[in-house]
Design a protein around this motif. Structure first.
Motif, mmCIF file in Angstrom:
data_model
loop_
_atom_site.group_PDB
_atom_site.id
_atom_site.type_symbol
_atom_site.label_atom_id
_atom_site.label_comp_id
_atom_site.label_asym_id
_atom_site.label_seq_id
_atom_site.Cartn_x
_atom_site.Cartn_y
_atom_site.Cartn_z
ATOM 1 N N ARG A 5 0.834 -1.209 0.000
ATOM 2 C CA ARG A 5 0.000 0.000 0.000
ATOM 3 C C ARG A 5 0.871 1.261 0.000
ATOM 4 O O ARG A 5 0.553 2.251 -0.668
ATOM 5 C CB ARG A 5 -0.933 -0.002 1.225
ATOM 6 N N GLU A 6 1.970 1.221 0.715
ATOM 7 C CA GLU A 6 2.896 2.358 0.702
ATOM 8 C C GLU A 6 3.470 2.566 -0.692
ATOM 9 O O GLU A 6 3.618 3.701 -1.161
ATOM 10 C CB GLU A 6 4.015 2.120 1.703
ATOM 11 N N ALA A 7 3.784 1.461 -1.386
ATOM 12 C CA ALA A 7 4.344 1.567 -2.731
ATOM 13 C C ALA A 7 3.338 2.137 -3.725
ATOM 14 O O ALA A 7 3.724 2.796 -4.691
ATOM 15 C CB ALA A 7 4.818 0.195 -3.208
ATOM 16 N N LEU A 8 2.047 1.908 -3.503
ATOM 17 C CA LEU A 8 1.038 2.436 -4.416
ATOM 18 C C LEU A 8 0.952 3.957 -4.325
ATOM 19 O O LEU A 8 0.509 4.619 -5.273
ATOM 20 C CB LEU A 8 -0.330 1.820 -4.119
ATOM 21 N N GLY A 9 1.356 4.502 -3.182
ATOM 22 C CA GLY A 9 1.400 5.950 -3.031
ATOM 23 C C GLY A 9 0.022 6.573 -2.862
ATOM 24 O O GLY A 9 -1.008 5.894 -2.917
ATOM 25 N N ASP A 10 0.029 7.877 -2.701
ATOM 26 C CA ASP A 10 -1.207 8.643 -2.514
ATOM 27 C C ASP A 10 -1.327 9.781 -3.514
ATOM 28 O O ASP A 10 -2.112 10.711 -3.330
ATOM 29 C CB ASP A 10 -1.271 9.203 -1.091
ATOM 30 N N GLY A 11 -0.554 9.708 -4.575
ATOM 31 C CA GLY A 11 -0.599 10.762 -5.574
ATOM 32 C C GLY A 11 -1.895 10.801 -6.343
ATOM 33 O O GLY A 11 -2.289 11.833 -6.888
ATOM 34 N N GLU A 12 -2.569 9.658 -6.429
ATOM 35 C CA GLU A 12 -3.874 9.568 -7.067
ATOM 36 C C GLU A 12 -4.700 8.555 -6.291
ATOM 37 O O GLU A 12 -4.148 7.735 -5.543
ATOM 38 C CB GLU A 12 -3.724 9.128 -8.528
ATOM 39 N N PRO A 13 -6.017 8.590 -6.416
ATOM 40 C CA PRO A 13 -6.847 7.662 -5.646
ATOM 41 C C PRO A 13 -6.507 6.204 -5.971
ATOM 42 O O PRO A 13 -6.310 5.848 -7.133
ATOM 43 C CB PRO A 13 -8.268 8.015 -6.084
ATOM 44 N N VAL A 14 -6.420 5.389 -4.928
ATOM 45 C CA VAL A 14 -6.226 3.948 -5.077
ATOM 46 C C VAL A 14 -7.555 3.282 -4.738
ATOM 47 O O VAL A 14 -8.060 3.432 -3.626
ATOM 48 C CB VAL A 14 -5.104 3.421 -4.161
ATOM 49 N N ARG A 15 -8.100 2.576 -5.710
ATOM 50 C CA ARG A 15 -9.419 1.969 -5.523
ATOM 51 C C ARG A 15 -9.395 0.519 -6.001
ATOM 52 O O ARG A 15 -8.861 0.217 -7.064
ATOM 53 C CB ARG A 15 -10.478 2.746 -6.296
ATOM 54 N N PHE A 16 -9.984 -0.343 -5.215
ATOM 55 C CA PHE A 16 -10.116 -1.744 -5.598
ATOM 56 C C PHE A 16 -11.541 -1.992 -6.061
ATOM 57 O O PHE A 16 -12.506 -1.669 -5.365
ATOM 58 C CB PHE A 16 -9.753 -2.660 -4.431
ATOM 59 N N ALA A 17 -11.663 -2.567 -7.259
ATOM 60 C CA ALA A 17 -12.970 -2.804 -7.862
ATOM 61 C C ALA A 17 -13.446 -4.234 -7.680
ATOM 62 O O ALA A 17 -14.606 -4.542 -7.965
ATOM 63 C CB ALA A 17 -12.916 -2.474 -9.360
ATOM 64 N N ALA A 18 -12.583 -5.118 -7.232
ATOM 65 C CA ALA A 18 -12.943 -6.517 -7.011
ATOM 66 C C ALA A 18 -11.934 -7.116 -6.051
ATOM 67 O O ALA A 18 -10.786 -6.664 -5.963
ATOM 68 C CB ALA A 18 -12.952 -7.292 -8.321
ATOM 69 N N ALA A 19 -12.363 -8.149 -5.318
ATOM 70 C CA ALA A 19 -11.476 -8.814 -4.367
ATOM 71 C C ALA A 19 -11.774 -10.304 -4.349
ATOM 72 O O ALA A 19 -12.896 -10.736 -4.638
ATOM 73 C CB ALA A 19 -11.635 -8.225 -2.963
ATOM 74 N N ALA A 20 -10.758 -11.082 -3.995
ATOM 75 C CA ALA A 20 -10.926 -12.535 -3.911
ATOM 76 C C ALA A 20 -9.946 -13.099 -2.900
ATOM 77 O O ALA A 20 -8.823 -12.608 -2.766
ATOM 78 C CB ALA A 20 -10.703 -13.182 -5.277
ATOM 79 N N PHE A 21 -10.386 -14.137 -2.191
ATOM 80 C CA PHE A 21 -9.527 -14.924 -1.313
ATOM 81 C C PHE A 21 -9.429 -16.312 -1.943
ATOM 82 O O PHE A 21 -10.446 -16.985 -2.139
ATOM 83 C CB PHE A 21 -10.108 -15.055 0.094
ATOM 84 N N GLY A 22 -8.192 -16.726 -2.248
ATOM 85 C CA GLY A 22 -8.018 -18.025 -2.880
ATOM 86 C C GLY A 22 -6.904 -18.814 -2.226
ATOM 87 O O GLY A 22 -6.350 -18.425 -1.203
ATOM 88 N N GLY A 23 -6.555 -19.913 -2.856
ATOM 89 C CA GLY A 23 -5.549 -20.768 -2.223
ATOM 90 C C GLY A 23 -5.094 -21.881 -3.134
ATOM 91 O O GLY A 23 -5.114 -21.751 -4.349
ATOM 92 N N GLY A 24 -4.788 -23.024 -2.496
ATOM 93 C CA GLY A 24 -5.160 -23.397 -1.151
ATOM 94 C C GLY A 24 -6.645 -23.294 -0.863
ATOM 95 O O GLY A 24 -7.488 -23.250 -1.716
ATOM 96 N N THR A 25 -6.936 -23.243 0.423
ATOM 97 C CA THR A 25 -8.304 -23.139 0.901
ATOM 98 C C THR A 25 -8.357 -22.030 1.944
ATOM 99 O O THR A 25 -7.945 -22.238 3.092
ATOM 100 C CB THR A 25 -8.780 -24.466 1.523
ATOM 101 N N PRO A 26 -8.857 -20.841 1.579
ATOM 102 C CA PRO A 26 -8.910 -19.750 2.555
ATOM 103 C C PRO A 26 -9.665 -20.129 3.830
ATOM 104 O O PRO A 26 -9.304 -19.667 4.922
ATOM 105 C CB PRO A 26 -9.618 -18.635 1.790
ATOM 106 N N THR A 27 -10.709 -20.957 3.703
ATOM 107 C CA THR A 27 -11.472 -21.332 4.888
ATOM 108 C C THR A 27 -10.777 -22.416 5.705
ATOM 109 O O THR A 27 -11.355 -22.926 6.669
ATOM 110 C CB THR A 27 -12.893 -21.775 4.503
ATOM 111 N N PHE A 28 -9.544 -22.751 5.358
ATOM 112 C CA PHE A 28 -8.702 -23.513 6.281
ATOM 113 C C PHE A 28 -8.460 -22.675 7.538
ATOM 114 O O PHE A 28 -8.290 -23.210 8.639
ATOM 115 C CB PHE A 28 -7.371 -23.862 5.613
ATOM 116 N N LEU A 29 -8.441 -21.354 7.366
ATOM 117 C CA LEU A 29 -8.289 -20.449 8.503
ATOM 118 C C LEU A 29 -9.506 -20.551 9.416
ATOM 119 O O LEU A 29 -10.624 -20.843 8.970
ATOM 120 C CB LEU A 29 -8.137 -19.015 8.015
ATOM 121 N N THR A 30 -9.321 -20.287 10.684
ATOM 122 C CA THR A 30 -10.425 -20.227 11.630
ATOM 123 C C THR A 30 -11.261 -18.976 11.367
ATOM 124 O O THR A 30 -10.851 -18.074 10.620
ATOM 125 C CB THR A 30 -9.917 -20.188 13.074
#
Length: 473
Positions: A106-131
């Motif tokens: 996030r620091e590398a992305l900087g703040d010179g322009e808006p940083v916006r995420f339009a989609a997200a995903a948790f993958g693996g492996g199996t993310p729900t292996f986590l508690t």
């Protein structure tokens, strides 16, 4: 693999699609889910700083992917970057490292322009292996460190029957998950065992019930065809069992037996001639079952999105994969975790890649011990020619096809100008749809069926050479 099939590959394909037999070709070369493949990546001698890599990139429609490299078991067909189980406190150390990486990125992305995420995903492996508590922490990393608004964008999470527990699903639903994808592969217990996937149908049905109870808008079920001993009858059994849950999406995957996987080890030692005969019979089985699955889903109100993906025609709007303002061909991706990729317009980068368990454990251990995540370690630079190939690949492998004007606007040329030999060969095999709307380059039903041959045919010589030279580990 051994199968009970008597048709030829060409006749199986033509009977499946109602077209004349195409020139002989192996229909299952490779699943192209990303280009270039990680086996074409190499250590980056200059270790470029992420801040420099992202300085000139657009950051208003990024995709965010968080990778969890743990599973409760390793399926026989799996060559994903994942390990079985986690010794005491390993998941904690991994999430600590993931948090450090997120801060650096996030620091590398900087703040010179808006940083916006339009989609997200948790993958693996199996993310729900986590508690459940660890999943809360994973969401916190995405939101508090990266600034992603998980409740405002599509959030897809992968799970498995044994880890899709009520408490985990409740966390995901509360934190904004819009899609859960569960790997079932087969509802027939004998086939699950043949694929070295220890599960029982009753456990799968219970997990699907819990997912529906969580009221996450989109359920995707993954199924596999081409398992040893699988027939049209047993394939339809799995399809109908899945359809009983009215999933918004279904993915139908052809089985692959890749090097260093459990199924590959079980089949080692077969002579070349026997291997060739078995491969031909297996190709026929997979083509036939693909056509059976495709036609069955189309008859039950599903639309074909790609060779693998089918979407229920009356599914709610939330089932659309990703928002309209994110385009995988052009927009960047941030991957967090030691198995995740990140994409800028000029460089695709990640960490080291392996399939063998000992090597995977070593890479995970190195990741959890790392303190500096400010530089790209392993990757491949993307020049203008490779960008053209990637755009064509990621568009034409979708059933909707490639709008030629979009390609021309981006590159100043047309796909037929840039890839005349490849597209002429596809046309000769009947893989292009002559009835596509004007200005759309689209695959025919036969072409979609052969996506795993067509995709690799578009790989550049440089990428092919790098993949061939990759030392498997």
């Amino acid at each position: 693999m051994t199968t009970a099939t008597t048709t030829t590959t060409a006749s199986a394909a033509s009977s499946a699609t109602g077209t004349a037999s195409p020139p002989a070709v192996r229909p299952y070369e490779s699943y192209v889910y990303a280009y270039p493949h990680k086996t074409a990546y190499r250590p980056l001698p200059d270790r470029p700083a992420l801040r420099e890599l992202w300085a000139a990139e657009r950051k208003d429609a990024l995709s965010l992917y968080l990778h969890i490299p743990f599973c409760e078991v390793r399926c026989g067909f799996c060559n994903l970057f994942t390990r079985i189980g986690a010794p005491e406190e390993l998941t904690t150390r991994y999430l600590d490292a993931l948090d450090r990486q997120a801060v650096a990125v996030r620091e590398a992305l900087g703040d010179g322009e808006p940083v916006r995420f339009a989609a997200a995903a948790f993958g693996g492996g199996t993310p729900t292996f986590l508690t459940a508590a660890e999943l809360e922490r994973l969401c916190d990393t995405a939101e508090r460190r990266m600034g992603a608004d998980l409740r405002a964008v599509p959030l897809s999470v992968e799970t498995s029957p044994s880890t899709a527990t009520a408490d985990r699903l409740a966390v995901l639903a509360d934190r904004g998950a819009t899609r859960v994808s569960i790997g079932v592969q087969s509802f027939v217990d004998e086939e699950a065992r043949a694929a070295v996937r220890p599960q029982r149908r009753a456990e799968v049905e219970d997990a699907l019930g819990r997912i529906r109870d969580a009221r996450i808008p989109v359920l995707n079920i993954d199924l596999i065809y081409g398992i040893d001993g699988q027939t049209e009858r047993t394939w339809l059994t799995s399809l109908d069992a899945a359809l009983a849950w009215r999933p918004e999406e279904l993915y139908l995957y052809p089985l692959y037996v890749r090097p260093l996987t459990g199924l590959h080890r079980l089949g080692a030692g077969t002579g070349p001639q026997a291997q060739a005969l078995e491969q031909a019979a297996w190709d026929e089985q997979r083509l036939r079952l693909y056509a059976v699955g495709r036609d069955h889903l189309l008859a039950h109100g599903y639309e074909q999105v790609s060779m693998r993906m089918f979407r229920r025609a009356d599914a709610p709007g939330e089932s659309r994969e990703g928002p309209d303002d994110h385009a995988c061909q052009t927009d960047g991706m941030i991957g967090l975790g030691c198995g995740a990729r990140s994409y800028t317009s000029a460089l695709h980068y990640s960490f080291d890649y392996a399939v063998e368990m000992r090597e995977i454990r070593s890479i995970i251990d190195s990741f959890t011990a790392a303190e500096d995540f400010s530089r790209a370690e392993v990757g491949r630079y993307i020049d203008a020619a490779e960008a053209r190939r990637r755009h064509l690949l990621q568009s034409v492998l979708q059933a909707a096809g490639l709008p030629v004007d979009d390609y021309r606007t981006r590159f100043g040329t047309g796909p037929h100008e840039d890839f005349p030999a490849e597209l002429a060969a596809f046309e000769a095999r009947g893989w292009l749809d002559s009835g596509a709307p004007e200005g759309v380059l689209r695959l025919s039903p036969l072409g979609l069926a052969h996506s795993d041959a067509l995709g690799p045919a578009l790989f550049s010589p440089g990428v092919r050479a790098a993949m061939a030279a990759y030392e498997r580990k």
